[in-house]
Design a protein around this motif. Structure first.
Motif, PDB file in Angstrom:
ATOM      1  N   CYS A  28       0.933  -1.512   0.092  1.00 36.88           N
ATOM      2  CA  CYS A  28      -0.172  -0.155  -0.326  1.00 36.88           C
ATOM      3  C   CYS A  28       1.082   1.608  -0.340  1.00 36.88           C
ATOM      4  O   CYS A  28       1.884   1.458   0.319  1.00 36.88           O
ATOM      5  CB  CYS A  28      -1.219  -0.251   1.244  1.00 36.88           C
ATOM      6  N   THR A  75       1.076   5.755   0.097  1.00 39.71           N
ATOM      7  CA  THR A  75      -0.052   6.854   0.683  1.00 39.71           C
ATOM      8  C   THR A  75       0.170   8.404  -0.173  1.00 39.71           C
ATOM      9  O   THR A  75       2.099   8.385  -1.106  1.00 39.71           O
ATOM     10  CB  THR A  75       0.574   6.791   2.362  1.00 39.71           C
ATOM     11  N   ASP A 101      -0.521  13.764  -4.290  1.00 39.55           N
ATOM     12  CA  ASP A 101      -1.854  12.381  -4.407  1.00 39.55           C
ATOM     13  C   ASP A 101      -1.454  11.791  -5.595  1.00 39.55           C
ATOM     14  O   ASP A 101      -1.308  11.864  -6.277  1.00 39.55           O
ATOM     15  CB  ASP A 101      -3.257  12.512  -4.550  1.00 39.55           C
ATOM     16  N   PRO A 117      -0.413   8.297  -8.480  1.00 40.24           N
ATOM     17  CA  PRO A 117      -1.877   8.047  -8.581  1.00 40.24           C
ATOM     18  C   PRO A 117      -3.016   6.610  -8.009  1.00 40.24           C
ATOM     19  O   PRO A 117      -1.858   5.987  -7.374  1.00 40.24           O
ATOM     20  CB  PRO A 117      -1.517   7.442  -9.665  1.00 40.24           C
ATOM     21  N   ASP A 118      -3.672   6.425  -9.066  1.00 42.39           N
ATOM     22  CA  ASP A 118      -4.671   5.287  -7.962  1.00 42.39           C
ATOM     23  C   ASP A 118      -4.170   4.310  -9.074  1.00 42.39           C
ATOM     24  O   ASP A 118      -3.451   4.166  -9.713  1.00 42.39           O
ATOM     25  CB  ASP A 118      -6.145   4.984  -8.572  1.00 42.39           C
ATOM     26  N   PRO A 119      -3.988   2.542  -8.395  1.00 42.32           N
ATOM     27  CA  PRO A 119      -3.683   1.685  -8.834  1.00 42.32           C
ATOM     28  C   PRO A 119      -3.364   1.512 -10.035  1.00 42.32           C
ATOM     29  O   PRO A 119      -2.145   1.087 -10.787  1.00 42.32           O
ATOM     30  CB  PRO A 119      -3.735   0.660  -7.672  1.00 42.32           C
ATOM     31  N   SER A 120      -4.861   1.761 -10.938  1.00 43.97           N
ATOM     32  CA  SER A 120      -4.690   1.467 -12.292  1.00 43.97           C
ATOM     33  C   SER A 120      -4.065   1.963 -12.855  1.00 43.97           C
ATOM     34  O   SER A 120      -3.478   1.628 -14.271  1.00 43.97           O
ATOM     35  CB  SER A 120      -6.571   1.562 -12.387  1.00 43.97           C
ATOM     36  N   GLN A 121      -3.462   2.820 -12.400  1.00 44.49           N
ATOM     37  CA  GLN A 121      -2.517   3.957 -13.606  1.00 44.49           C
ATOM     38  C   GLN A 121      -1.137   4.305 -12.557  1.00 44.49           C
ATOM     39  O   GLN A 121      -0.136   4.995 -13.539  1.00 44.49           O
ATOM     40  CB  GLN A 121      -3.308   5.547 -13.043  1.00 44.49           C
ATOM     41  N   LEU A 122      -1.208   3.548 -11.852  1.00 48.74           N
ATOM     42  CA  LEU A 122       0.426   2.953 -10.979  1.00 48.74           C
ATOM     43  C   LEU A 122       1.554   2.743 -11.730  1.00 48.74           C
ATOM     44  O   LEU A 122       2.656   3.308 -12.359  1.00 48.74           O
ATOM     45  CB  LEU A 122       0.814   2.501  -9.562  1.00 48.74           C
ATOM     46  N   VAL A 154      -3.309  -1.307  -3.562  1.00 43.42           N
ATOM     47  CA  VAL A 154      -4.412  -0.278  -2.366  1.00 43.42           C
ATOM     48  C   VAL A 154      -3.367   0.629  -2.130  1.00 43.42           C
ATOM     49  O   VAL A 154      -2.289   1.355  -1.531  1.00 43.42           O
ATOM     50  CB  VAL A 154      -5.033  -1.084  -1.828  1.00 43.42           C
ATOM     51  N   LYS A 155      -4.113   2.167  -2.970  1.00 44.44           N
ATOM     52  CA  LYS A 155      -4.015   3.477  -2.516  1.00 44.44           C
ATOM     53  C   LYS A 155      -4.491   3.710  -1.357  1.00 44.44           C
ATOM     54  O   LYS A 155      -5.584   3.166  -0.807  1.00 44.44           O
ATOM     55  CB  LYS A 155      -3.935   3.865  -3.444  1.00 44.44           C
ATOM     56  N   LYS A 209      -5.843   6.280   1.353  1.00 42.41           N
ATOM     57  CA  LYS A 209      -6.511   7.836   0.434  1.00 42.41           C
ATOM     58  C   LYS A 209      -6.162   9.177   1.456  1.00 42.41           C
ATOM     59  O   LYS A 209      -5.981  10.270   0.973  1.00 42.41           O
ATOM     60  CB  LYS A 209      -8.470   7.538   1.144  1.00 42.41           C
TER      61      LYS A 209
END
Length: 185
Positions: free
Chosen positions: A8, A10, A25, A27-32, A85-86, A88
Motif C-alpha cells: 500500500c 500514501t 496525491d 495515482p490510483d493503483p490502476s494508473q500506477l 492499494v492506495k 486515501k
C-alpha cells in the motif's frame, strides 16, 4: 491491508527547507504502472508499505544504487508485479533540502540511466523503443530541473530531453526550463 494487496502507499506533503509546498496525491493503483516508469510517483520509500514476503521475493532494494534510485527501481518492480492499494489519507511529510540526493542532479542522472532496464522491463520491439525514448526524455528533464535549481546551466539537459521525446504533451515543464535557459543567454 486490503485483502490480496501486497503493498500500500500514501500521498505526502513535501516541505522545502521546512516550508510546505503542496500535497502530492499519488495515482490510483490502476494508473500506477506504467506511470511509475517515467517518474517516481510513489516518492521516497517511506511512502509505501510492503509485505515482507513480497519484498524478499523481489530481491529487495538494489543497494549498489546508493541513496538515490534504489527506492524507485524497487517500486517499479513492485508496481509491475504486485497488487496494490492506495491509502486515501495523506500520511507522510517529507522535508527536502539542497543536501538531498535529488539535488545532486549529475549523480542522479547517472543512477537513473543505470536503472533504465528496470524501467523498460516487459517492453519489446517498437513499444520498447518508444518507451525508452520517453523514459530518457523524463530523465534528462529532471536533470535540467536539477541543474536549474542548483543555479547551473540546464540547456544541454533540456535539449537532450526534447531530442529524446519532442512531443509537448509529455513533461511540458522541460520546454519552460529550456525557454528560461535561452532567455538568460
Amino acid at each position: 491491508m486490503e485483502s490480496g494487496a501486497e503493498f500500500c502507499y500514501t500521498g505526502y506533503e513535501p516541505f522545502a527547507n521546512g516550508r510546505f509546498e503542496e500535497t502530492i496525491d499519488p495515482p490510483d493503483p490502476s494508473q500506477l504502472f506504467p506511470e511509475i516508469r517515467f517518474q517516481n510517483v510513489l516518492g521516497p520509500s517511506s511512502m509505501f508499505l510492503v509485505h515482507r514476503s513480497t519484498f524478499n521475493s523481489l530481491g529487495g532494494f538494489d543497494e549498489r544504487l546508493g541513496a538515490s534510485c534504489e527506492d524507485w527501481e524497487f517500486a517499479v518492480r513492485l508496481a509491475r508485479t504486485s497488487r496494490s492499494v492506495k491509502v486515501k489519507q495523506t500520511l507522510m511529510r517529507y522535508n527536502y533540502h539542497s543536501s538531498n540526493a535529488s539535488f545532486k542532479y549529475r549523480n542522479l542522472l547517472q543512477k537513473e540511466l543505470l536503472i533504465e532496464n528496470s524501467l523498460l522491463a516487459g517492453t519489446v520491439g517498437l513499444h520498447r523503443m518508444i518507451t525508452q525514448r520517453k523514459v530518457r526524455a523524463a530523465i534528462y528533464a529532471r536533470s535540467a530541473w536539477g541543474a536549474r535549481t542548483n543555479g547551473d546551466r540546464a540547456t544541454s539537459y533540456a535539449l537532450q530531453s526534447i531530442f529524446q521525446w519532442p512531443l509537448p504533451s509529455f513533461l511540458p515543464k522541460r520546454f519552460k526550463t529550456l525557454l528560461v535557459e535561452l532567455s538568460d543567454l
